[in-house]
Scaffold this motif. Sequence first.
Motif, PDB file in Angstrom:
ATOM      1  N   PRO A  12      -3.677   0.470 -11.785  1.00 50.31           N
ATOM      2  CA  PRO A  12      -3.029  -0.192 -10.646  1.00 50.31           C
ATOM      3  C   PRO A  12      -1.555   0.147 -10.488  1.00 50.31           C
ATOM      4  O   PRO A  12      -1.075   0.318  -9.361  1.00 50.31           O
ATOM      5  N   ALA A  13      -0.817   0.265 -11.592  1.00 50.25           N
ATOM      6  CA  ALA A  13       0.617   0.572 -11.480  1.00 50.25           C
ATOM      7  C   ALA A  13       0.826   1.938 -10.838  1.00 50.25           C
ATOM      8  O   ALA A  13       1.702   2.109  -9.976  1.00 50.25           O
ATOM      9  N   SER A  14       0.025   2.919 -11.232  1.00 50.24           N
ATOM     10  CA  SER A  14       0.128   4.260 -10.662  1.00 50.24           C
ATOM     11  C   SER A  14      -0.307   4.264  -9.208  1.00 50.24           C
ATOM     12  O   SER A  14       0.330   4.895  -8.345  1.00 50.24           O
ATOM     13  N   VAL A  15      -1.390   3.573  -8.915  1.00 50.44           N
ATOM     14  CA  VAL A  15      -1.906   3.502  -7.544  1.00 50.44           C
ATOM     15  C   VAL A  15      -0.878   2.859  -6.620  1.00 50.44           C
ATOM     16  O   VAL A  15      -0.611   3.355  -5.515  1.00 50.44           O
ATOM     17  N   ASN A  16      -0.275   1.765  -7.051  1.00 50.44           N
ATOM     18  CA  ASN A  16       0.712   1.090  -6.216  1.00 50.44           C
ATOM     19  C   ASN A  16       1.962   1.944  -6.022  1.00 50.44           C
ATOM     20  O   ASN A  16       2.569   1.946  -4.948  1.00 50.44           O
ATOM     21  N   LEU A  17       2.339   2.683  -7.054  1.00 50.92           N
ATOM     22  CA  LEU A  17       3.519   3.539  -6.962  1.00 50.92           C
ATOM     23  C   LEU A  17       3.334   4.638  -5.932  1.00 50.92           C
ATOM     24  O   LEU A  17       4.249   4.937  -5.159  1.00 50.92           O
ATOM     25  N   VAL A  18       2.146   5.249  -5.910  1.00 51.14           N
ATOM     26  CA  VAL A  18       1.904   6.402  -5.032  1.00 51.14           C
ATOM     27  C   VAL A  18       1.245   5.994  -3.718  1.00 51.14           C
ATOM     28  O   VAL A  18       1.787   6.232  -2.640  1.00 51.14           O
ATOM     29  N   ASP A  19       0.063   5.387  -3.797  1.00 56.59           N
ATOM     30  CA  ASP A  19      -0.739   5.133  -2.606  1.00 56.59           C
ATOM     31  C   ASP A  19      -0.209   3.996  -1.741  1.00 56.59           C
ATOM     32  O   ASP A  19      -0.499   3.963  -0.539  1.00 56.59           O
ATOM     33  N   ARG A  20       0.546   3.087  -2.317  1.00 59.19           N
ATOM     34  CA  ARG A  20       1.116   1.994  -1.538  1.00 59.19           C
ATOM     35  C   ARG A  20       2.594   2.248  -1.245  1.00 59.19           C
ATOM     36  O   ARG A  20       2.976   2.555  -0.112  1.00 59.19           O
ATOM     37  N   ASP A  21       3.426   2.185  -2.286  1.00 56.57           N
ATOM     38  CA  ASP A  21       4.872   2.280  -2.069  1.00 56.57           C
ATOM     39  C   ASP A  21       5.303   3.697  -1.687  1.00 56.57           C
ATOM     40  O   ASP A  21       6.121   3.883  -0.777  1.00 56.57           O
ATOM     41  N   GLY A  22       4.760   4.703  -2.371  1.00 57.85           N
ATOM     42  CA  GLY A  22       5.116   6.083  -2.057  1.00 57.85           C
ATOM     43  C   GLY A  22       4.689   6.478  -0.657  1.00 57.85           C
ATOM     44  O   GLY A  22       5.438   7.143   0.072  1.00 57.85           O
TER      45      GLY A  22
END
Length: 213
Positions: free
Chosen positions: A80-90
Amino acid sequence: MQVTVLGASGRTGFHVARLLAANGHTVRAGLRSRRRAEVLQDLDVQPVVADVTADPEDLVEAFRGSEVVISAIGAPDPEPASVNLVDRDGAATAIRAAEKAGVARYVQLSAQFADSPDQGDRLVRSILLAKQISDITLQKSALTWTIVRPGTLTDGPATGRVKVAGHLEPGRITRQDVAAVLVGVLQEPLTENQGFDVVSGEFPVGSALAALG
């Protein structure tokens, strides 16, 4: 057109960059780092660092002069941390950078059920939620947008035939066919400011997109 492809060294983004170059477009291949440029060495593209998790101003410069951005980014792992960093915030950072750079059209690779994560597979719920947020961010932007929501991605050969609609039953589709759709929307005005599902089907890409209206 001049088109910047985010995630150009990825398994789907590579095919997007390849098709754009083959169709005569000027392609900026957005990469997280220069080290990934070797993946694209056989393509007629211009590698450029475009890391959606780094300085937003660098993204603005990477986008400046492009008429279109096609985003094919995805987190390198499902945590989730990686997903949120890229797919959401990025992804949201990239959308705002495109606005600031004066980009006219933005095409975003999403996922089937990103518009209704509660109906999708529980195993990828965090990815769907992240993509839902970035898709909404794009829809609320000043950009002319298209959101492509493919079914389960496979690495098989291109078939050139798909099925598209606002919502479809769960399905599968090759990455090469998804790339053809991401490029094909640039030639079809009916895809402007639209989001749709796409899976393998019986219709040529151009005909399928033209039937959206």
